[in-house]
Write a protein that holds these residues in place. Structure first.
Motif, PDB file in Angstrom:
ATOM      1  N   PHE A 120       0.834  -1.216   0.000  1.00 30.71           N
ATOM      2  CA  PHE A 120       0.000   0.000   0.000  1.00 30.71           C
ATOM      3  C   PHE A 120       0.864   1.259   0.000  1.00 30.71           C
ATOM      4  N   LEU A 121       1.877   1.266   0.853  1.00 36.91           N
ATOM      5  CA  LEU A 121       2.737   2.447   0.939  1.00 36.91           C
ATOM      6  C   LEU A 121       3.522   2.671  -0.344  1.00 36.91           C
ATOM      7  N   CYS A 122       4.013   1.604  -0.948  1.00 38.66           N
ATOM      8  CA  CYS A 122       4.784   1.750  -2.187  1.00 38.66           C
ATOM      9  C   CYS A 122       3.917   2.301  -3.320  1.00 38.66           C
ATOM     10  N   PHE A 128       2.112   9.754  -5.410  1.00 43.14           N
ATOM     11  CA  PHE A 128       2.196  11.144  -4.949  1.00 43.14           C
ATOM     12  C   PHE A 128       3.543  11.802  -5.245  1.00 43.14           C
ATOM     13  N   SER A 129       4.621  11.048  -5.298  1.00 42.75           N
ATOM     14  CA  SER A 129       5.940  11.656  -5.495  1.00 42.75           C
ATOM     15  C   SER A 129       6.082  12.341  -6.857  1.00 42.75           C
ATOM     16  N   PRO A 130       5.801  11.669  -7.971  1.00 42.25           N
ATOM     17  CA  PRO A 130       5.913  12.383  -9.260  1.00 42.25           C
ATOM     18  C   PRO A 130       4.928  13.542  -9.384  1.00 42.25           C
ATOM     19  N   LEU A 131       3.733  13.372  -8.794  1.00 44.96           N
ATOM     20  CA  LEU A 131       2.737  14.443  -8.875  1.00 44.96           C
ATOM     21  C   LEU A 131       3.228  15.697  -8.157  1.00 44.96           C
ATOM     22  N   LEU A 132       3.766  15.539  -6.961  1.00 50.95           N
ATOM     23  CA  LEU A 132       4.256  16.700  -6.224  1.00 50.95           C
ATOM     24  C   LEU A 132       5.489  17.304  -6.895  1.00 50.95           C
ATOM     25  N   ILE A 148      12.668  13.209  -8.716  1.00 52.29           N
ATOM     26  CA  ILE A 148      11.586  12.334  -8.251  1.00 52.29           C
ATOM     27  C   ILE A 148      12.071  11.374  -7.163  1.00 52.29           C
ATOM     28  N   PRO A 149      13.268  10.757  -7.279  1.00 48.36           N
ATOM     29  CA  PRO A 149      13.742   9.931  -6.147  1.00 48.36           C
ATOM     30  C   PRO A 149      13.898  10.710  -4.848  1.00 48.36           C
ATOM     31  N   ALA A 150      14.298  12.000  -4.938  1.00 47.98           N
ATOM     32  CA  ALA A 150      14.368  12.813  -3.722  1.00 47.98           C
ATOM     33  C   ALA A 150      12.981  13.070  -3.158  1.00 47.98           C
ATOM     34  N   ALA A 155       7.748  11.675   0.468  1.00 43.39           N
ATOM     35  CA  ALA A 155       6.508  10.903   0.521  1.00 43.39           C
ATOM     36  C   ALA A 155       6.534   9.880   1.656  1.00 43.39           C
ATOM     37  N   VAL A 156       7.687   9.272   1.897  1.00 43.94           N
ATOM     38  CA  VAL A 156       7.791   8.263   2.958  1.00 43.94           C
ATOM     39  C   VAL A 156       7.570   8.897   4.323  1.00 43.94           C
TER      40      VAL A 156
END
Length: 254
Positions: A120-122, A128-132, A148-150, A155-156
């Motif tokens: 679920f978290l992944c 949400f990460s690419p969107l933000l 995006i990796p940053a 997100a985590v």
């Protein structure tokens, strides 16, 4: 450097080693004994002390011979890693702590729930990460989200409700995405937690009942042994006080 602490650790490791050796000798199946998780933890906790002694002696010998500094750096790294493994001494409490045993049993029984929570978290983090990242770069307010990796790190810590505050969205759409990720993280983590909690409570009750049964068996065994000792003592005293009566009784039985 700390001689008194070294003495205390030596005494403790000697006691742990003696206990482990005696349990290993008394166990019928040696292979099954070594496969048990608590016994593996004991081995991992005890061995670093002896390995540290050997490595310390070899490193001092190499220093006297005047060897290169690269080898000594590697030896120092090994020593630091082995000394960090001494934290596993705390895990030995699981053998005598009902709470730690319940925690380990729950983790073993809830592997599917933990995997579901991680899934679920992944999925939410990948959403949400690419969107933000796109929203913050298009808004151009700040450049905190460099890639995006940053943004995955943001997100985590956001979905797990940690919130260090090192990366913060500045634009209004980014803050809306952040609020959505916080709410979704709370909901996604709440779904498997209920099942994990029920498993924990059930495991605790089972282990407590098993512990009570073991105490009852030990009490019954001690009572039986005490009664047998009293019976043997009474028979010896009666033979000493009335030897003729006891001999006549034996002759009649024969």
């Amino acid at each position: 450097m700390c001689y008194n602490i070294f003495i205390v650790e030596t005494v403790c490791v000697a006691w742990f080693s003696l206990e482990f050796t005696l349990r290993f000798i008394q166990d019928r199946s040696k292979l099954a004994f070594l496969r048990r998780p608590l016994n593996l933890i004991d081995v991992i906790a005890i061995l670093p002390y002896y390995i540290t002694l050997v490595v310390d002696s070899t490193s001092t010998g190499e220093k006297r011979l005047g060897s290169g500094s690269s080898y000594l750096d590697k030896v120092g790294l090994v020593l630091r890693v082995l000394r960090a493994l001494r934290i596993l001494y705390v895990m030995r409490l699981a053998r005598h702590s009902l709470g730690l045993q319940t925690l380990g049993l729950t983790a073993r029984r809830c592997t599917r729930e933990f995997g579901l929570l991680l899934l679920f978290l992944c999925v939410a983090i990948a959403l949400f990460s690419p969107l933000l990242y796109l929203i913050e770069n298009e808004a151009g307010v700040t450049r905190e989200f460099s890639s995006i990796p940053a943004t995955y790190w943001w997100a985590v810590i956001t979905m797990t409700t940690v919130g260090y505050g090192d990366m913060v969205p500045r634009s209004i759409p980014g803050q809306v995405v952040a609020l959505s990720s916080i709410l979704s993280g709370i909901l996604l983590m709440a779904f498997p937690v209920t099942s994990i909690f029920h498993t924990f409570s059930r495991s605790y009750v089972e282990l407590k009942q098993e512990q009570q049964r073991l105490l009852q068996r030990r009490t019954h065994f001690l009572l039986r042994s005490r009664i047998a000792d009293l019976g043997s003592n009474l028979s010896l005293e009666s033979d000493m006080l009335f030897p003729s009566v006891s001999s006549d009784h034996r002759n009649r039985e024969e």
